[in-house]
Design a protein around this motif. Structure first.
Motif, short mmCIF file in Angstrom:
data_model
loop_
_atom_site.label_atom_id
_atom_site.label_comp_id
_atom_site.label_asym_id
_atom_site.label_seq_id
_atom_site.Cartn_x
_atom_site.Cartn_y
_atom_site.Cartn_z
N THR A 129 0.86 -1.18 0.00
CA THR A 129 0.00 0.00 0.00
C THR A 129 0.90 1.23 0.00
OG1 THR A 129 -0.10 -0.01 2.42
CG2 THR A 129 -1.86 -1.17 1.23
N GLY A 130 0.34 2.34 -0.40
CA GLY A 130 1.11 3.57 -0.44
C GLY A 130 1.23 4.11 -1.85
N ARG A 131 2.13 5.03 -2.03
CA ARG A 131 2.27 5.76 -3.28
C ARG A 131 3.68 5.67 -3.84
NH1 ARG A 131 -2.65 7.20 -5.43
NH2 ARG A 131 -4.10 7.14 -3.67
N THR A 132 3.78 5.80 -5.15
CA THR A 132 5.09 5.91 -5.78
C THR A 132 5.64 7.30 -5.51
OG1 THR A 132 4.28 6.81 -7.87
CG2 THR A 132 4.28 4.40 -7.64
N ASP A 134 5.96 9.53 -7.52
CA ASP A 134 5.20 10.49 -8.33
C ASP A 134 3.75 10.59 -7.89
OD1 ASP A 134 7.36 11.00 -10.48
OD2 ASP A 134 7.22 8.81 -10.39
N GLY A 135 3.40 9.90 -6.81
CA GLY A 135 2.07 10.04 -6.24
C GLY A 135 1.03 9.07 -6.74
N PHE A 136 1.43 8.04 -7.49
CA PHE A 136 0.48 7.04 -7.99
C PHE A 136 0.35 5.90 -6.98
CE2 PHE A 136 2.83 8.48 -11.93
CZ PHE A 136 1.94 9.50 -12.22
N ASP A 137 -0.77 5.20 -7.01
CA ASP A 137 -0.89 3.98 -6.23
C ASP A 137 0.29 3.07 -6.56
OD1 ASP A 137 -2.71 1.83 -4.73
OD2 ASP A 137 -1.88 0.92 -6.56
N ILE A 138 0.89 2.47 -5.53
CA ILE A 138 2.14 1.75 -5.72
C ILE A 138 2.00 0.56 -6.66
CG2 ILE A 138 1.82 0.31 -3.65
CD1 ILE A 138 5.17 1.77 -4.83
N GLN A 139 0.90 -0.19 -6.58
CA GLN A 139 0.76 -1.37 -7.45
C GLN A 139 0.51 -0.95 -8.90
OE1 GLN A 139 -0.87 -5.07 -5.00
NE2 GLN A 139 -2.26 -3.34 -4.79
N ASP A 185 -11.51 1.92 -13.98
CA ASP A 185 -12.31 3.08 -14.38
C ASP A 185 -11.32 4.20 -14.65
OD1 ASP A 185 -13.89 5.26 -14.70
OD2 ASP A 185 -14.98 5.07 -12.80
N THR A 186 -11.11 4.53 -15.91
CA THR A 186 -10.09 5.52 -16.25
C THR A 186 -10.46 6.92 -15.79
OG1 THR A 186 -11.06 5.68 -18.47
CG2 THR A 186 -9.13 4.27 -18.21
N GLU A 187 -11.73 7.10 -15.38
CA GLU A 187 -12.14 8.39 -14.82
C GLU A 187 -11.81 8.46 -13.33
OE1 GLU A 187 -13.28 10.81 -16.74
OE2 GLU A 187 -13.06 9.46 -18.45
N ASP A 188 -11.61 7.31 -12.71
CA ASP A 188 -11.29 7.24 -11.28
C ASP A 188 -10.37 6.05 -11.07
OD1 ASP A 188 -11.10 7.16 -8.58
OD2 ASP A 188 -13.24 6.87 -8.18
N LEU A 189 -9.07 6.29 -11.11
CA LEU A 189 -8.09 5.22 -11.14
C LEU A 189 -7.92 4.51 -9.80
CD1 LEU A 189 -5.34 6.63 -13.49
CD2 LEU A 189 -6.86 4.71 -13.92
N ARG A 190 -8.74 4.83 -8.81
CA ARG A 190 -8.66 4.06 -7.57
C ARG A 190 -8.97 2.58 -7.82
NH1 ARG A 190 -12.42 7.71 -3.76
NH2 ARG A 190 -13.52 7.81 -5.77
N SER A 191 -9.79 2.29 -8.83
CA SER A 191 -10.11 0.90 -9.16
C SER A 191 -8.91 0.16 -9.72
CB SER A 191 -11.26 0.85 -10.17
OG SER A 191 -10.88 1.50 -11.39
N ALA A 192 -7.94 0.90 -10.24
CA ALA A 192 -6.74 0.27 -10.81
C ALA A 192 -5.69 0.02 -9.74
CB ALA A 192 -6.16 1.15 -11.92
N GLY A 193 -5.95 0.43 -8.51
CA GLY A 193 -4.97 0.31 -7.46
C GLY A 193 -4.87 -1.08 -6.85
#
Length: 289
Positions: A102-105, A107-112, A153-161
């Protein structure tokens, strides 16, 4: 060919291969097999000391490259360093991955999502100019059976995390990249290892990690077996751009590598294009195709 193994890899003399996350597990076995067949392999890893130790075990014609996929600055530096050393790239194997973090890269992206997809998207785009002039060059991205549970959901990338979401992104990326490469010397393919005793679960909870490793051991899925789908996608002369390779046995968990079917969601052209546009915007990397 039903029982494809590393013995079926054709001669790789004079070929250059970059493998991310190659100091251990499936990446190490992939690099070792390619080196045994004559390739010049470059281990692109976050920990340079571990990469050097792995390179020593593989053999003398092995190079290392510092690459932290959680930092776009590091990705750019690695691409620049590779291009300063090498005039060509035959195989780029996007193997590195994390799950359970968990956490961020940086550059601020979800780590996974950042490591598993965005870092590889950026690296591929920055190295592609070394591949496009090379006949038979391939980009192979390692996905997972778990992509079938992924949503993006490319409008809300939390689903890609999620891990599954990032692995779905690997396949969406592969299909869109292969479409954009149409008519060039380079093709894009994907692979998944099935079950394998690797370090991919090292950051996961014990409740998730231990059952997966036990099942993999019971099935005899060593890292060497897990590397076979990647190796087939990378080297089989009959493999075609856009194909996806994994174990051919029950539920694609075990067996020898065969062409397998990705999920319908991963084959949606609209999702492929939208993810590409988002990836380009987030990384600032524009492909030369």
């Amino acid at each position: 060919m039903d029982n494809w193994t590393a013995a079926n890899i054709p001669d790789q003399q004079r070929r250059v291969a970059v493998i991310t996350g190659a100091n251990t597990g499936i990446g190490f076995e992939t690099a070792s097999a390619l080196a045994r067949c004559g390739a010049r392999v470059v281990l692109a890893c976050r920990n340079l000391d571990k990469a050097k130790e792995a390179a020593g075990r593989i053999g003398p014609d092995t190079d290392v490259l510092r690459l932290d996929l959680a930092s776009l600055t590091s990705v750019r530096e690695a691409a620049d360093e590779f291009q300063a050393r090498y005039e060509r790239l035959d195989l780029l194997i996007n193997n590195a991955g994390v799950t359970g973090l968990t956490g961020r890269t940086r550059d601020g992206f979800d780590i996974q999502f950042g490591v598993n997809h965005l870092g590889h998207y950026a690296l591929t785009g920055l190295l592609l100019n070394r591949m496009l002039p090379v006949p038979g060059s391939r980009v192979v991205t390692v996905s997972s059976i778990g992509h079938r549970f992924g949503r993006i959901d490319t409008e809300d990338l939390r689903s890609a995390g999620t891990y599954a979401g990032s692995k779905l992104a690997n396949l969406l990326f592969t299909h869109e990249l292969n479409r954009r490469l149409d008519g060039s010397n380079t093709v894009a393919l994907a692979a998944h290892p099935g079950g394998a005793t690797t370090e991919i679960f090292r950051y996961s909870s014990a409740l998730f990690r231990i059952p997966n490793l036990v099942i993999a051991r019971l099935l005899g899925r060593t890292p060497a077996m897990g590397a076979l789908p990647t190796l087939r996608a990378a080297t089989d002369p009959t493999a075609q751009g856009g194909e996806y390779y994994g174990p051919g046995g029950l539920f694609e968990v075990r067996g020898y590598p065969q062409r397998v079917q990705a999920s319908a969601r991963s084959r949606d052209s609209g999702s492929q294009q939208r993810l590409w546009e988002v990836s380009e915007r987030l990384t600032g990397v524009v492909y030369p195709v």
